[in-house]
Design a protein around this motif. Structure first.
Motif, PDB file in Angstrom:
ATOM      1  N   UNK A 357      40.188  37.816  32.885  1.00  5.53           N
ATOM      2  CA  UNK A 357      41.635  37.850  32.707  1.00  5.53           C
ATOM      3  C   UNK A 357      42.048  39.306  32.545  1.00  5.53           C
ATOM      4  N   UNK A 358      43.201  39.650  33.105  1.00  8.08           N
ATOM      5  CA  UNK A 358      43.659  41.030  33.006  1.00  8.08           C
ATOM      6  C   UNK A 358      42.863  41.948  33.922  1.00  8.08           C
ATOM      7  N   UNK A 359      42.659  43.179  33.475  1.00  5.57           N
ATOM      8  CA  UNK A 359      41.976  44.185  34.277  1.00  5.57           C
ATOM      9  C   UNK A 359      40.471  44.122  34.088  1.00  5.57           C
ATOM     10  N   UNK A 360      39.721  44.376  35.158  1.00  2.00           N
ATOM     11  CA  UNK A 360      38.308  44.693  35.005  1.00  2.00           C
ATOM     12  C   UNK A 360      38.140  46.191  35.232  1.00  2.00           C
ATOM     13  N   UNK A 361      36.934  46.682  35.171  1.00  2.00           N
ATOM     14  CA  UNK A 361      36.740  48.126  35.308  1.00  2.00           C
ATOM     15  C   UNK A 361      37.215  48.632  36.662  1.00  2.00           C
ATOM     16  N   UNK A 362      36.956  47.845  37.706  1.00  2.00           N
ATOM     17  CA  UNK A 362      37.341  48.257  39.059  1.00  2.00           C
ATOM     18  C   UNK A 362      38.859  48.398  39.177  1.00  2.00           C
ATOM     19  N   UNK A 363      39.608  47.400  38.741  1.00  2.00           N
ATOM     20  CA  UNK A 363      41.067  47.456  38.872  1.00  2.00           C
ATOM     21  C   UNK A 363      41.676  48.471  37.910  1.00  2.00           C
ATOM     22  N   UNK A 364      41.052  48.674  36.755  1.00  3.50           N
ATOM     23  CA  UNK A 364      41.549  49.691  35.817  1.00  3.50           C
ATOM     24  C   UNK A 364      41.417  51.086  36.428  1.00  3.50           C
ATOM     25  N   UNK A 365      40.276  51.353  37.057  1.00  6.74           N
ATOM     26  CA  UNK A 365      40.093  52.660  37.694  1.00  6.74           C
ATOM     27  C   UNK A 365      41.062  52.843  38.854  1.00  6.74           C
ATOM     28  N   UNK A 366      41.251  51.791  39.648  1.00  2.00           N
ATOM     29  CA  UNK A 366      42.181  51.873  40.772  1.00  2.00           C
ATOM     30  C   UNK A 366      43.599  52.140  40.302  1.00  2.00           C
ATOM     31  N   UNK A 367      43.960  51.618  39.129  1.00  2.00           N
ATOM     32  CA  UNK A 367      45.301  51.824  38.576  1.00  2.00           C
ATOM     33  C   UNK A 367      45.420  53.128  37.794  1.00  2.00           C
ATOM     34  N   UNK A 368      44.319  53.865  37.687  1.00  3.15           N
ATOM     35  CA  UNK A 368      44.339  55.127  36.953  1.00  3.15           C
ATOM     36  C   UNK A 368      44.464  54.960  35.454  1.00  3.15           C
ATOM     37  N   UNK A 369      44.013  53.824  34.930  1.00  2.29           N
ATOM     38  CA  UNK A 369      44.112  53.546  33.492  1.00  2.29           C
ATOM     39  C   UNK A 369      42.831  53.974  32.798  1.00  2.29           C
ATOM     40  N   UNK A 370      42.966  54.800  31.792  1.00  4.67           N
ATOM     41  CA  UNK A 370      41.812  55.204  30.981  1.00  4.67           C
ATOM     42  C   UNK A 370      41.519  54.086  29.991  1.00  4.67           C
ATOM     43  N   UNK A 371      40.254  53.767  29.827  1.00  6.44           N
ATOM     44  CA  UNK A 371      39.898  52.631  28.980  1.00  6.44           C
ATOM     45  C   UNK A 371      38.588  52.893  28.257  1.00  6.44           C
ATOM     46  N   UNK A 372      38.393  52.160  27.177  1.00  2.46           N
ATOM     47  CA  UNK A 372      37.091  52.107  26.509  1.00  2.46           C
ATOM     48  C   UNK A 372      36.516  50.717  26.727  1.00  2.46           C
ATOM     49  N   UNK A 373      35.193  50.621  26.718  1.00  2.74           N
ATOM     50  CA  UNK A 373      34.519  49.379  27.068  1.00  2.74           C
ATOM     51  C   UNK A 373      33.650  48.914  25.917  1.00  2.74           C
ATOM     52  N   UNK A 374      33.772  47.619  25.583  1.00  2.16           N
ATOM     53  CA  UNK A 374      32.975  47.012  24.521  1.00  2.16           C
ATOM     54  C   UNK A 374      32.233  45.817  25.108  1.00  2.16           C
ATOM     55  N   UNK A 375      30.926  45.775  24.885  1.00  3.53           N
ATOM     56  CA  UNK A 375      30.071  44.786  25.541  1.00  3.53           C
ATOM     57  C   UNK A 375      29.205  44.071  24.513  1.00  3.53           C
ATOM     58  N   UNK A 376      29.078  42.759  24.674  1.00  2.00           N
ATOM     59  CA  UNK A 376      28.118  41.964  23.914  1.00  2.00           C
ATOM     60  C   UNK A 376      27.322  41.112  24.902  1.00  2.00           C
ATOM     61  N   UNK A 377      26.023  41.019  24.680  1.00  2.00           N
ATOM     62  CA  UNK A 377      25.148  40.271  25.580  1.00  2.00           C
ATOM     63  C   UNK A 377      24.902  38.864  25.050  1.00  2.00           C
ATOM     64  N   UNK A 378      24.760  37.906  25.947  1.00  2.00           N
ATOM     65  CA  UNK A 378      24.481  36.529  25.538  1.00  2.00           C
ATOM     66  C   UNK A 378      23.086  36.373  24.938  1.00  2.00           C
ATOM     67  N   UNK A 379      22.204  37.311  25.220  1.00  2.00           N
ATOM     68  CA  UNK A 379      20.877  37.213  24.608  1.00  2.00           C
ATOM     69  C   UNK A 379      20.927  37.435  23.098  1.00  2.00           C
ATOM     70  N   UNK A 380      22.071  37.918  22.608  1.00  2.00           N
ATOM     71  CA  UNK A 380      22.262  38.066  21.171  1.00  2.00           C
ATOM     72  C   UNK A 380      23.049  36.930  20.551  1.00  2.00           C
TER      73      UNK A 380
END
Length: 484
Positions: A357-380
């Protein structure tokens, strides 16, 4: 003022058309719904969402049966699939849903349903197989069909699209799928799990090209580990019928390879069903992508609207339903409601699923939006570990103001897990609220709370906060240091 037979006429009995017909009729508008097929429901019910998800579920169960050993169970000797029985189950699911999308139900709501092929004779009237029907307003919701690429020889061989794939009499021993989009990868994994040797041929450098490379790549590696073969960056040169088999010649770079398979599935995109409606004669403009619409979904004739796949935007059933609501607001309530796809969710139903939902990294970069990324893995995730569902991750994108602008989930039940974010984004729920909400343990949904909490923990457990607590409350710091 001209008098017409109906207040609103709708062409197309799929998701968009049914939404509009139900809404308009219940609001008191004299409503006509026209469908060219023998039954209502559109592609979603008969050739799309419902049969594909039924098939995917069947394939997943069969896959788990074959891999029972992974769950500590005895290794099972599983017989081959009888696809005729699988097709019977698909038809039974469609049949169970069909009454909800029946002409009797819509007549009960107040809408008249007629079947046939309408052609506009002027901007307020159609000829329905020779019978005149007129309406104050019209809606074009005729859906889309599989795009057949201009491959030499393809038109001279039997091939499958989404209209034929779910009613096969037997399981093909081998299949080449042309197209690595959502339909191609979903069907590729499902048929491979059922026992078909599958090769997916994709013109681009990656499958699922609208997704982030890491997420699409993880889907591809899962399918590849299960036995699906991928040919990326491929151009299909020609197709040949060999009688009992089909042959596809493919060029990959400087290499030419010939693929032989029992079945060919064309899954190379969709095109709107607009030809034959007489739109050129009434001033309604369209191209190969769809109708020319404004942000209220009005065509170049302002009393004629478009909704569903004919908009050329998002070919999803839930998008069609949303657009149907926008049309009802404009055409019946006469409120100037505009479409807003900012937080339109989507899901590809592979295993693991990939939803966003919303932007992913690809569309954020294409739109010139600076972003920070937070990730959690299902193995945790403890529930994921318990169920053997550890592949995948959740990605949360925050803009420069540290506001959420997008979420992607690759993992078990990702489409269901995304629902919490759909509510959060549309309800403007803050990350602190999500992180502090109590989630039942153990559940997959805890990963949503955890990724929100990971961001907030950098604020709560920061050095300035610790220094302030030490100053005001004389906290004495660490009680233990780890061994070197």
């Amino acid at each position: 003022m001209m008098k017409y037979d109906y207040d609103i006429g709708i062409i197309g009995g799929g998701s968009a058309g049914l939404t509009i017909a139900a809404g308009a009729a219940q609001l008191g508008a004299k409503t006509l719904l026209i469908e060219k097929e023998k039954e209502l429901g559109g592609d979603c019910l008969h050739f799309g969402c419902v049969p594909s998800k039924t098939l995917i579920r069947t394939a997943r169960v069969y896959h788990q049966m074959k891999n029972a050993k992974a769950y500590g169970l005895p290794e099972a000797d599983v017989p081959p699939v009888d696809f005729a029985r699988v097709a019977d189950r698909i038809r039974s699911v469609i049949g169970a849903i069909q009454p909800h999308d029946s002409s009797e139900r819509f007549c009960g709501l107040g809408a008249r349903v007629e079947f046939g092929n309408p052609v506009f004779v002027d901007d307020h009237a159609v000829s329905l197989d020779g019978l005149p029907r007129s309406a104050t307003s019209w809606v074009i919701a005729t859906g889309s069909s599989a795009t057949v690429p201009p491959i030499p020889g393809l038109d001279r061989i039997p091939f499958l699209t989404n209209r034929e794939i779910f009613s096969l009499e037997r399981l093909p021993a081998s299949m080449v799928i042309i197209g690595g989009g959502p339909i191609g990868v979903e069907m590729g994994q499902a048929f491979n799990r059922l026992g078909t040797a599958v090769t997916i041929v994709e013109m681009g450098a990656a499958i699922l090209p609208k997704e982030d490379a890491d997420m699409a790549g993880a889907v591809m590696e899962t399918l590849r580990a299960e036995g699906v073969r991928f040919l990326l960056g491929s151009a299909v040169l020609r197709a040949t019928d060999l009688g009992t088999a089909r042959e596809i010649t493919v060029r990959i770079g400087e290499t030419v390879e010939t693929l032989r398979a029992e079945a060919i599935l064309v899954a190379a995109g969709r095109e709107p069903n607009l030809e034959g409606l007489g739109l050129d004669g009434i001033g309604v403009e369209f191209d190969r992508r769809g109708l020319r619409l404004d942000d209220r979904l009005r065509t170049t004739q302002k009393h004629i609207w478009g909704a569903g796949d004919v908009t050329g935007t998002y070919p999803f059933t839930h998008a069609a339903g949303y657009e149907g609501g926008v049309v009802v607001a404009n055409a019946v309530f006469r409120l100037p409601r505009k479409v807003d796809y900012t937080f339109l969710p989507w899901c590809t139903y592979t295993d693991p699923e990939l939803a966003g939902i919303g932007l992913n990294e690809k569309t954020a970069r294409e739109a010139g939006i600076r972003y920070s990324l937070w990730v959690e893995e299902f193995r945790g995730n403890d529930r994921g570990l318990a169920e053997g569902e550890t592949a995948g991750r959740i990605k949360l994108l925050l803009d420069e103001r540290e506001k959420p602008v997008g979420v992607q989930i690759l993992g078990p039940r990702a489409g269901d897990l995304l629902a919490e974010w759909v509510a959060a984004f549309n309800g403007k729920v803050g990350l602190s609220t999500l992180a502090s909400a109590v989630h039942p343990y153990p559940t997959l949904a805890e990963i949503n709370k955890r990724v929100a909490g990971a961001f907030l923990s950098t604020k709560i457990f920061s050095e300035p906060v610790k220094k302030g607590l030490k100053l005001f409350f004389n906290l004495r710091g660490r009680a233990c240091e780890p061994a070197a």
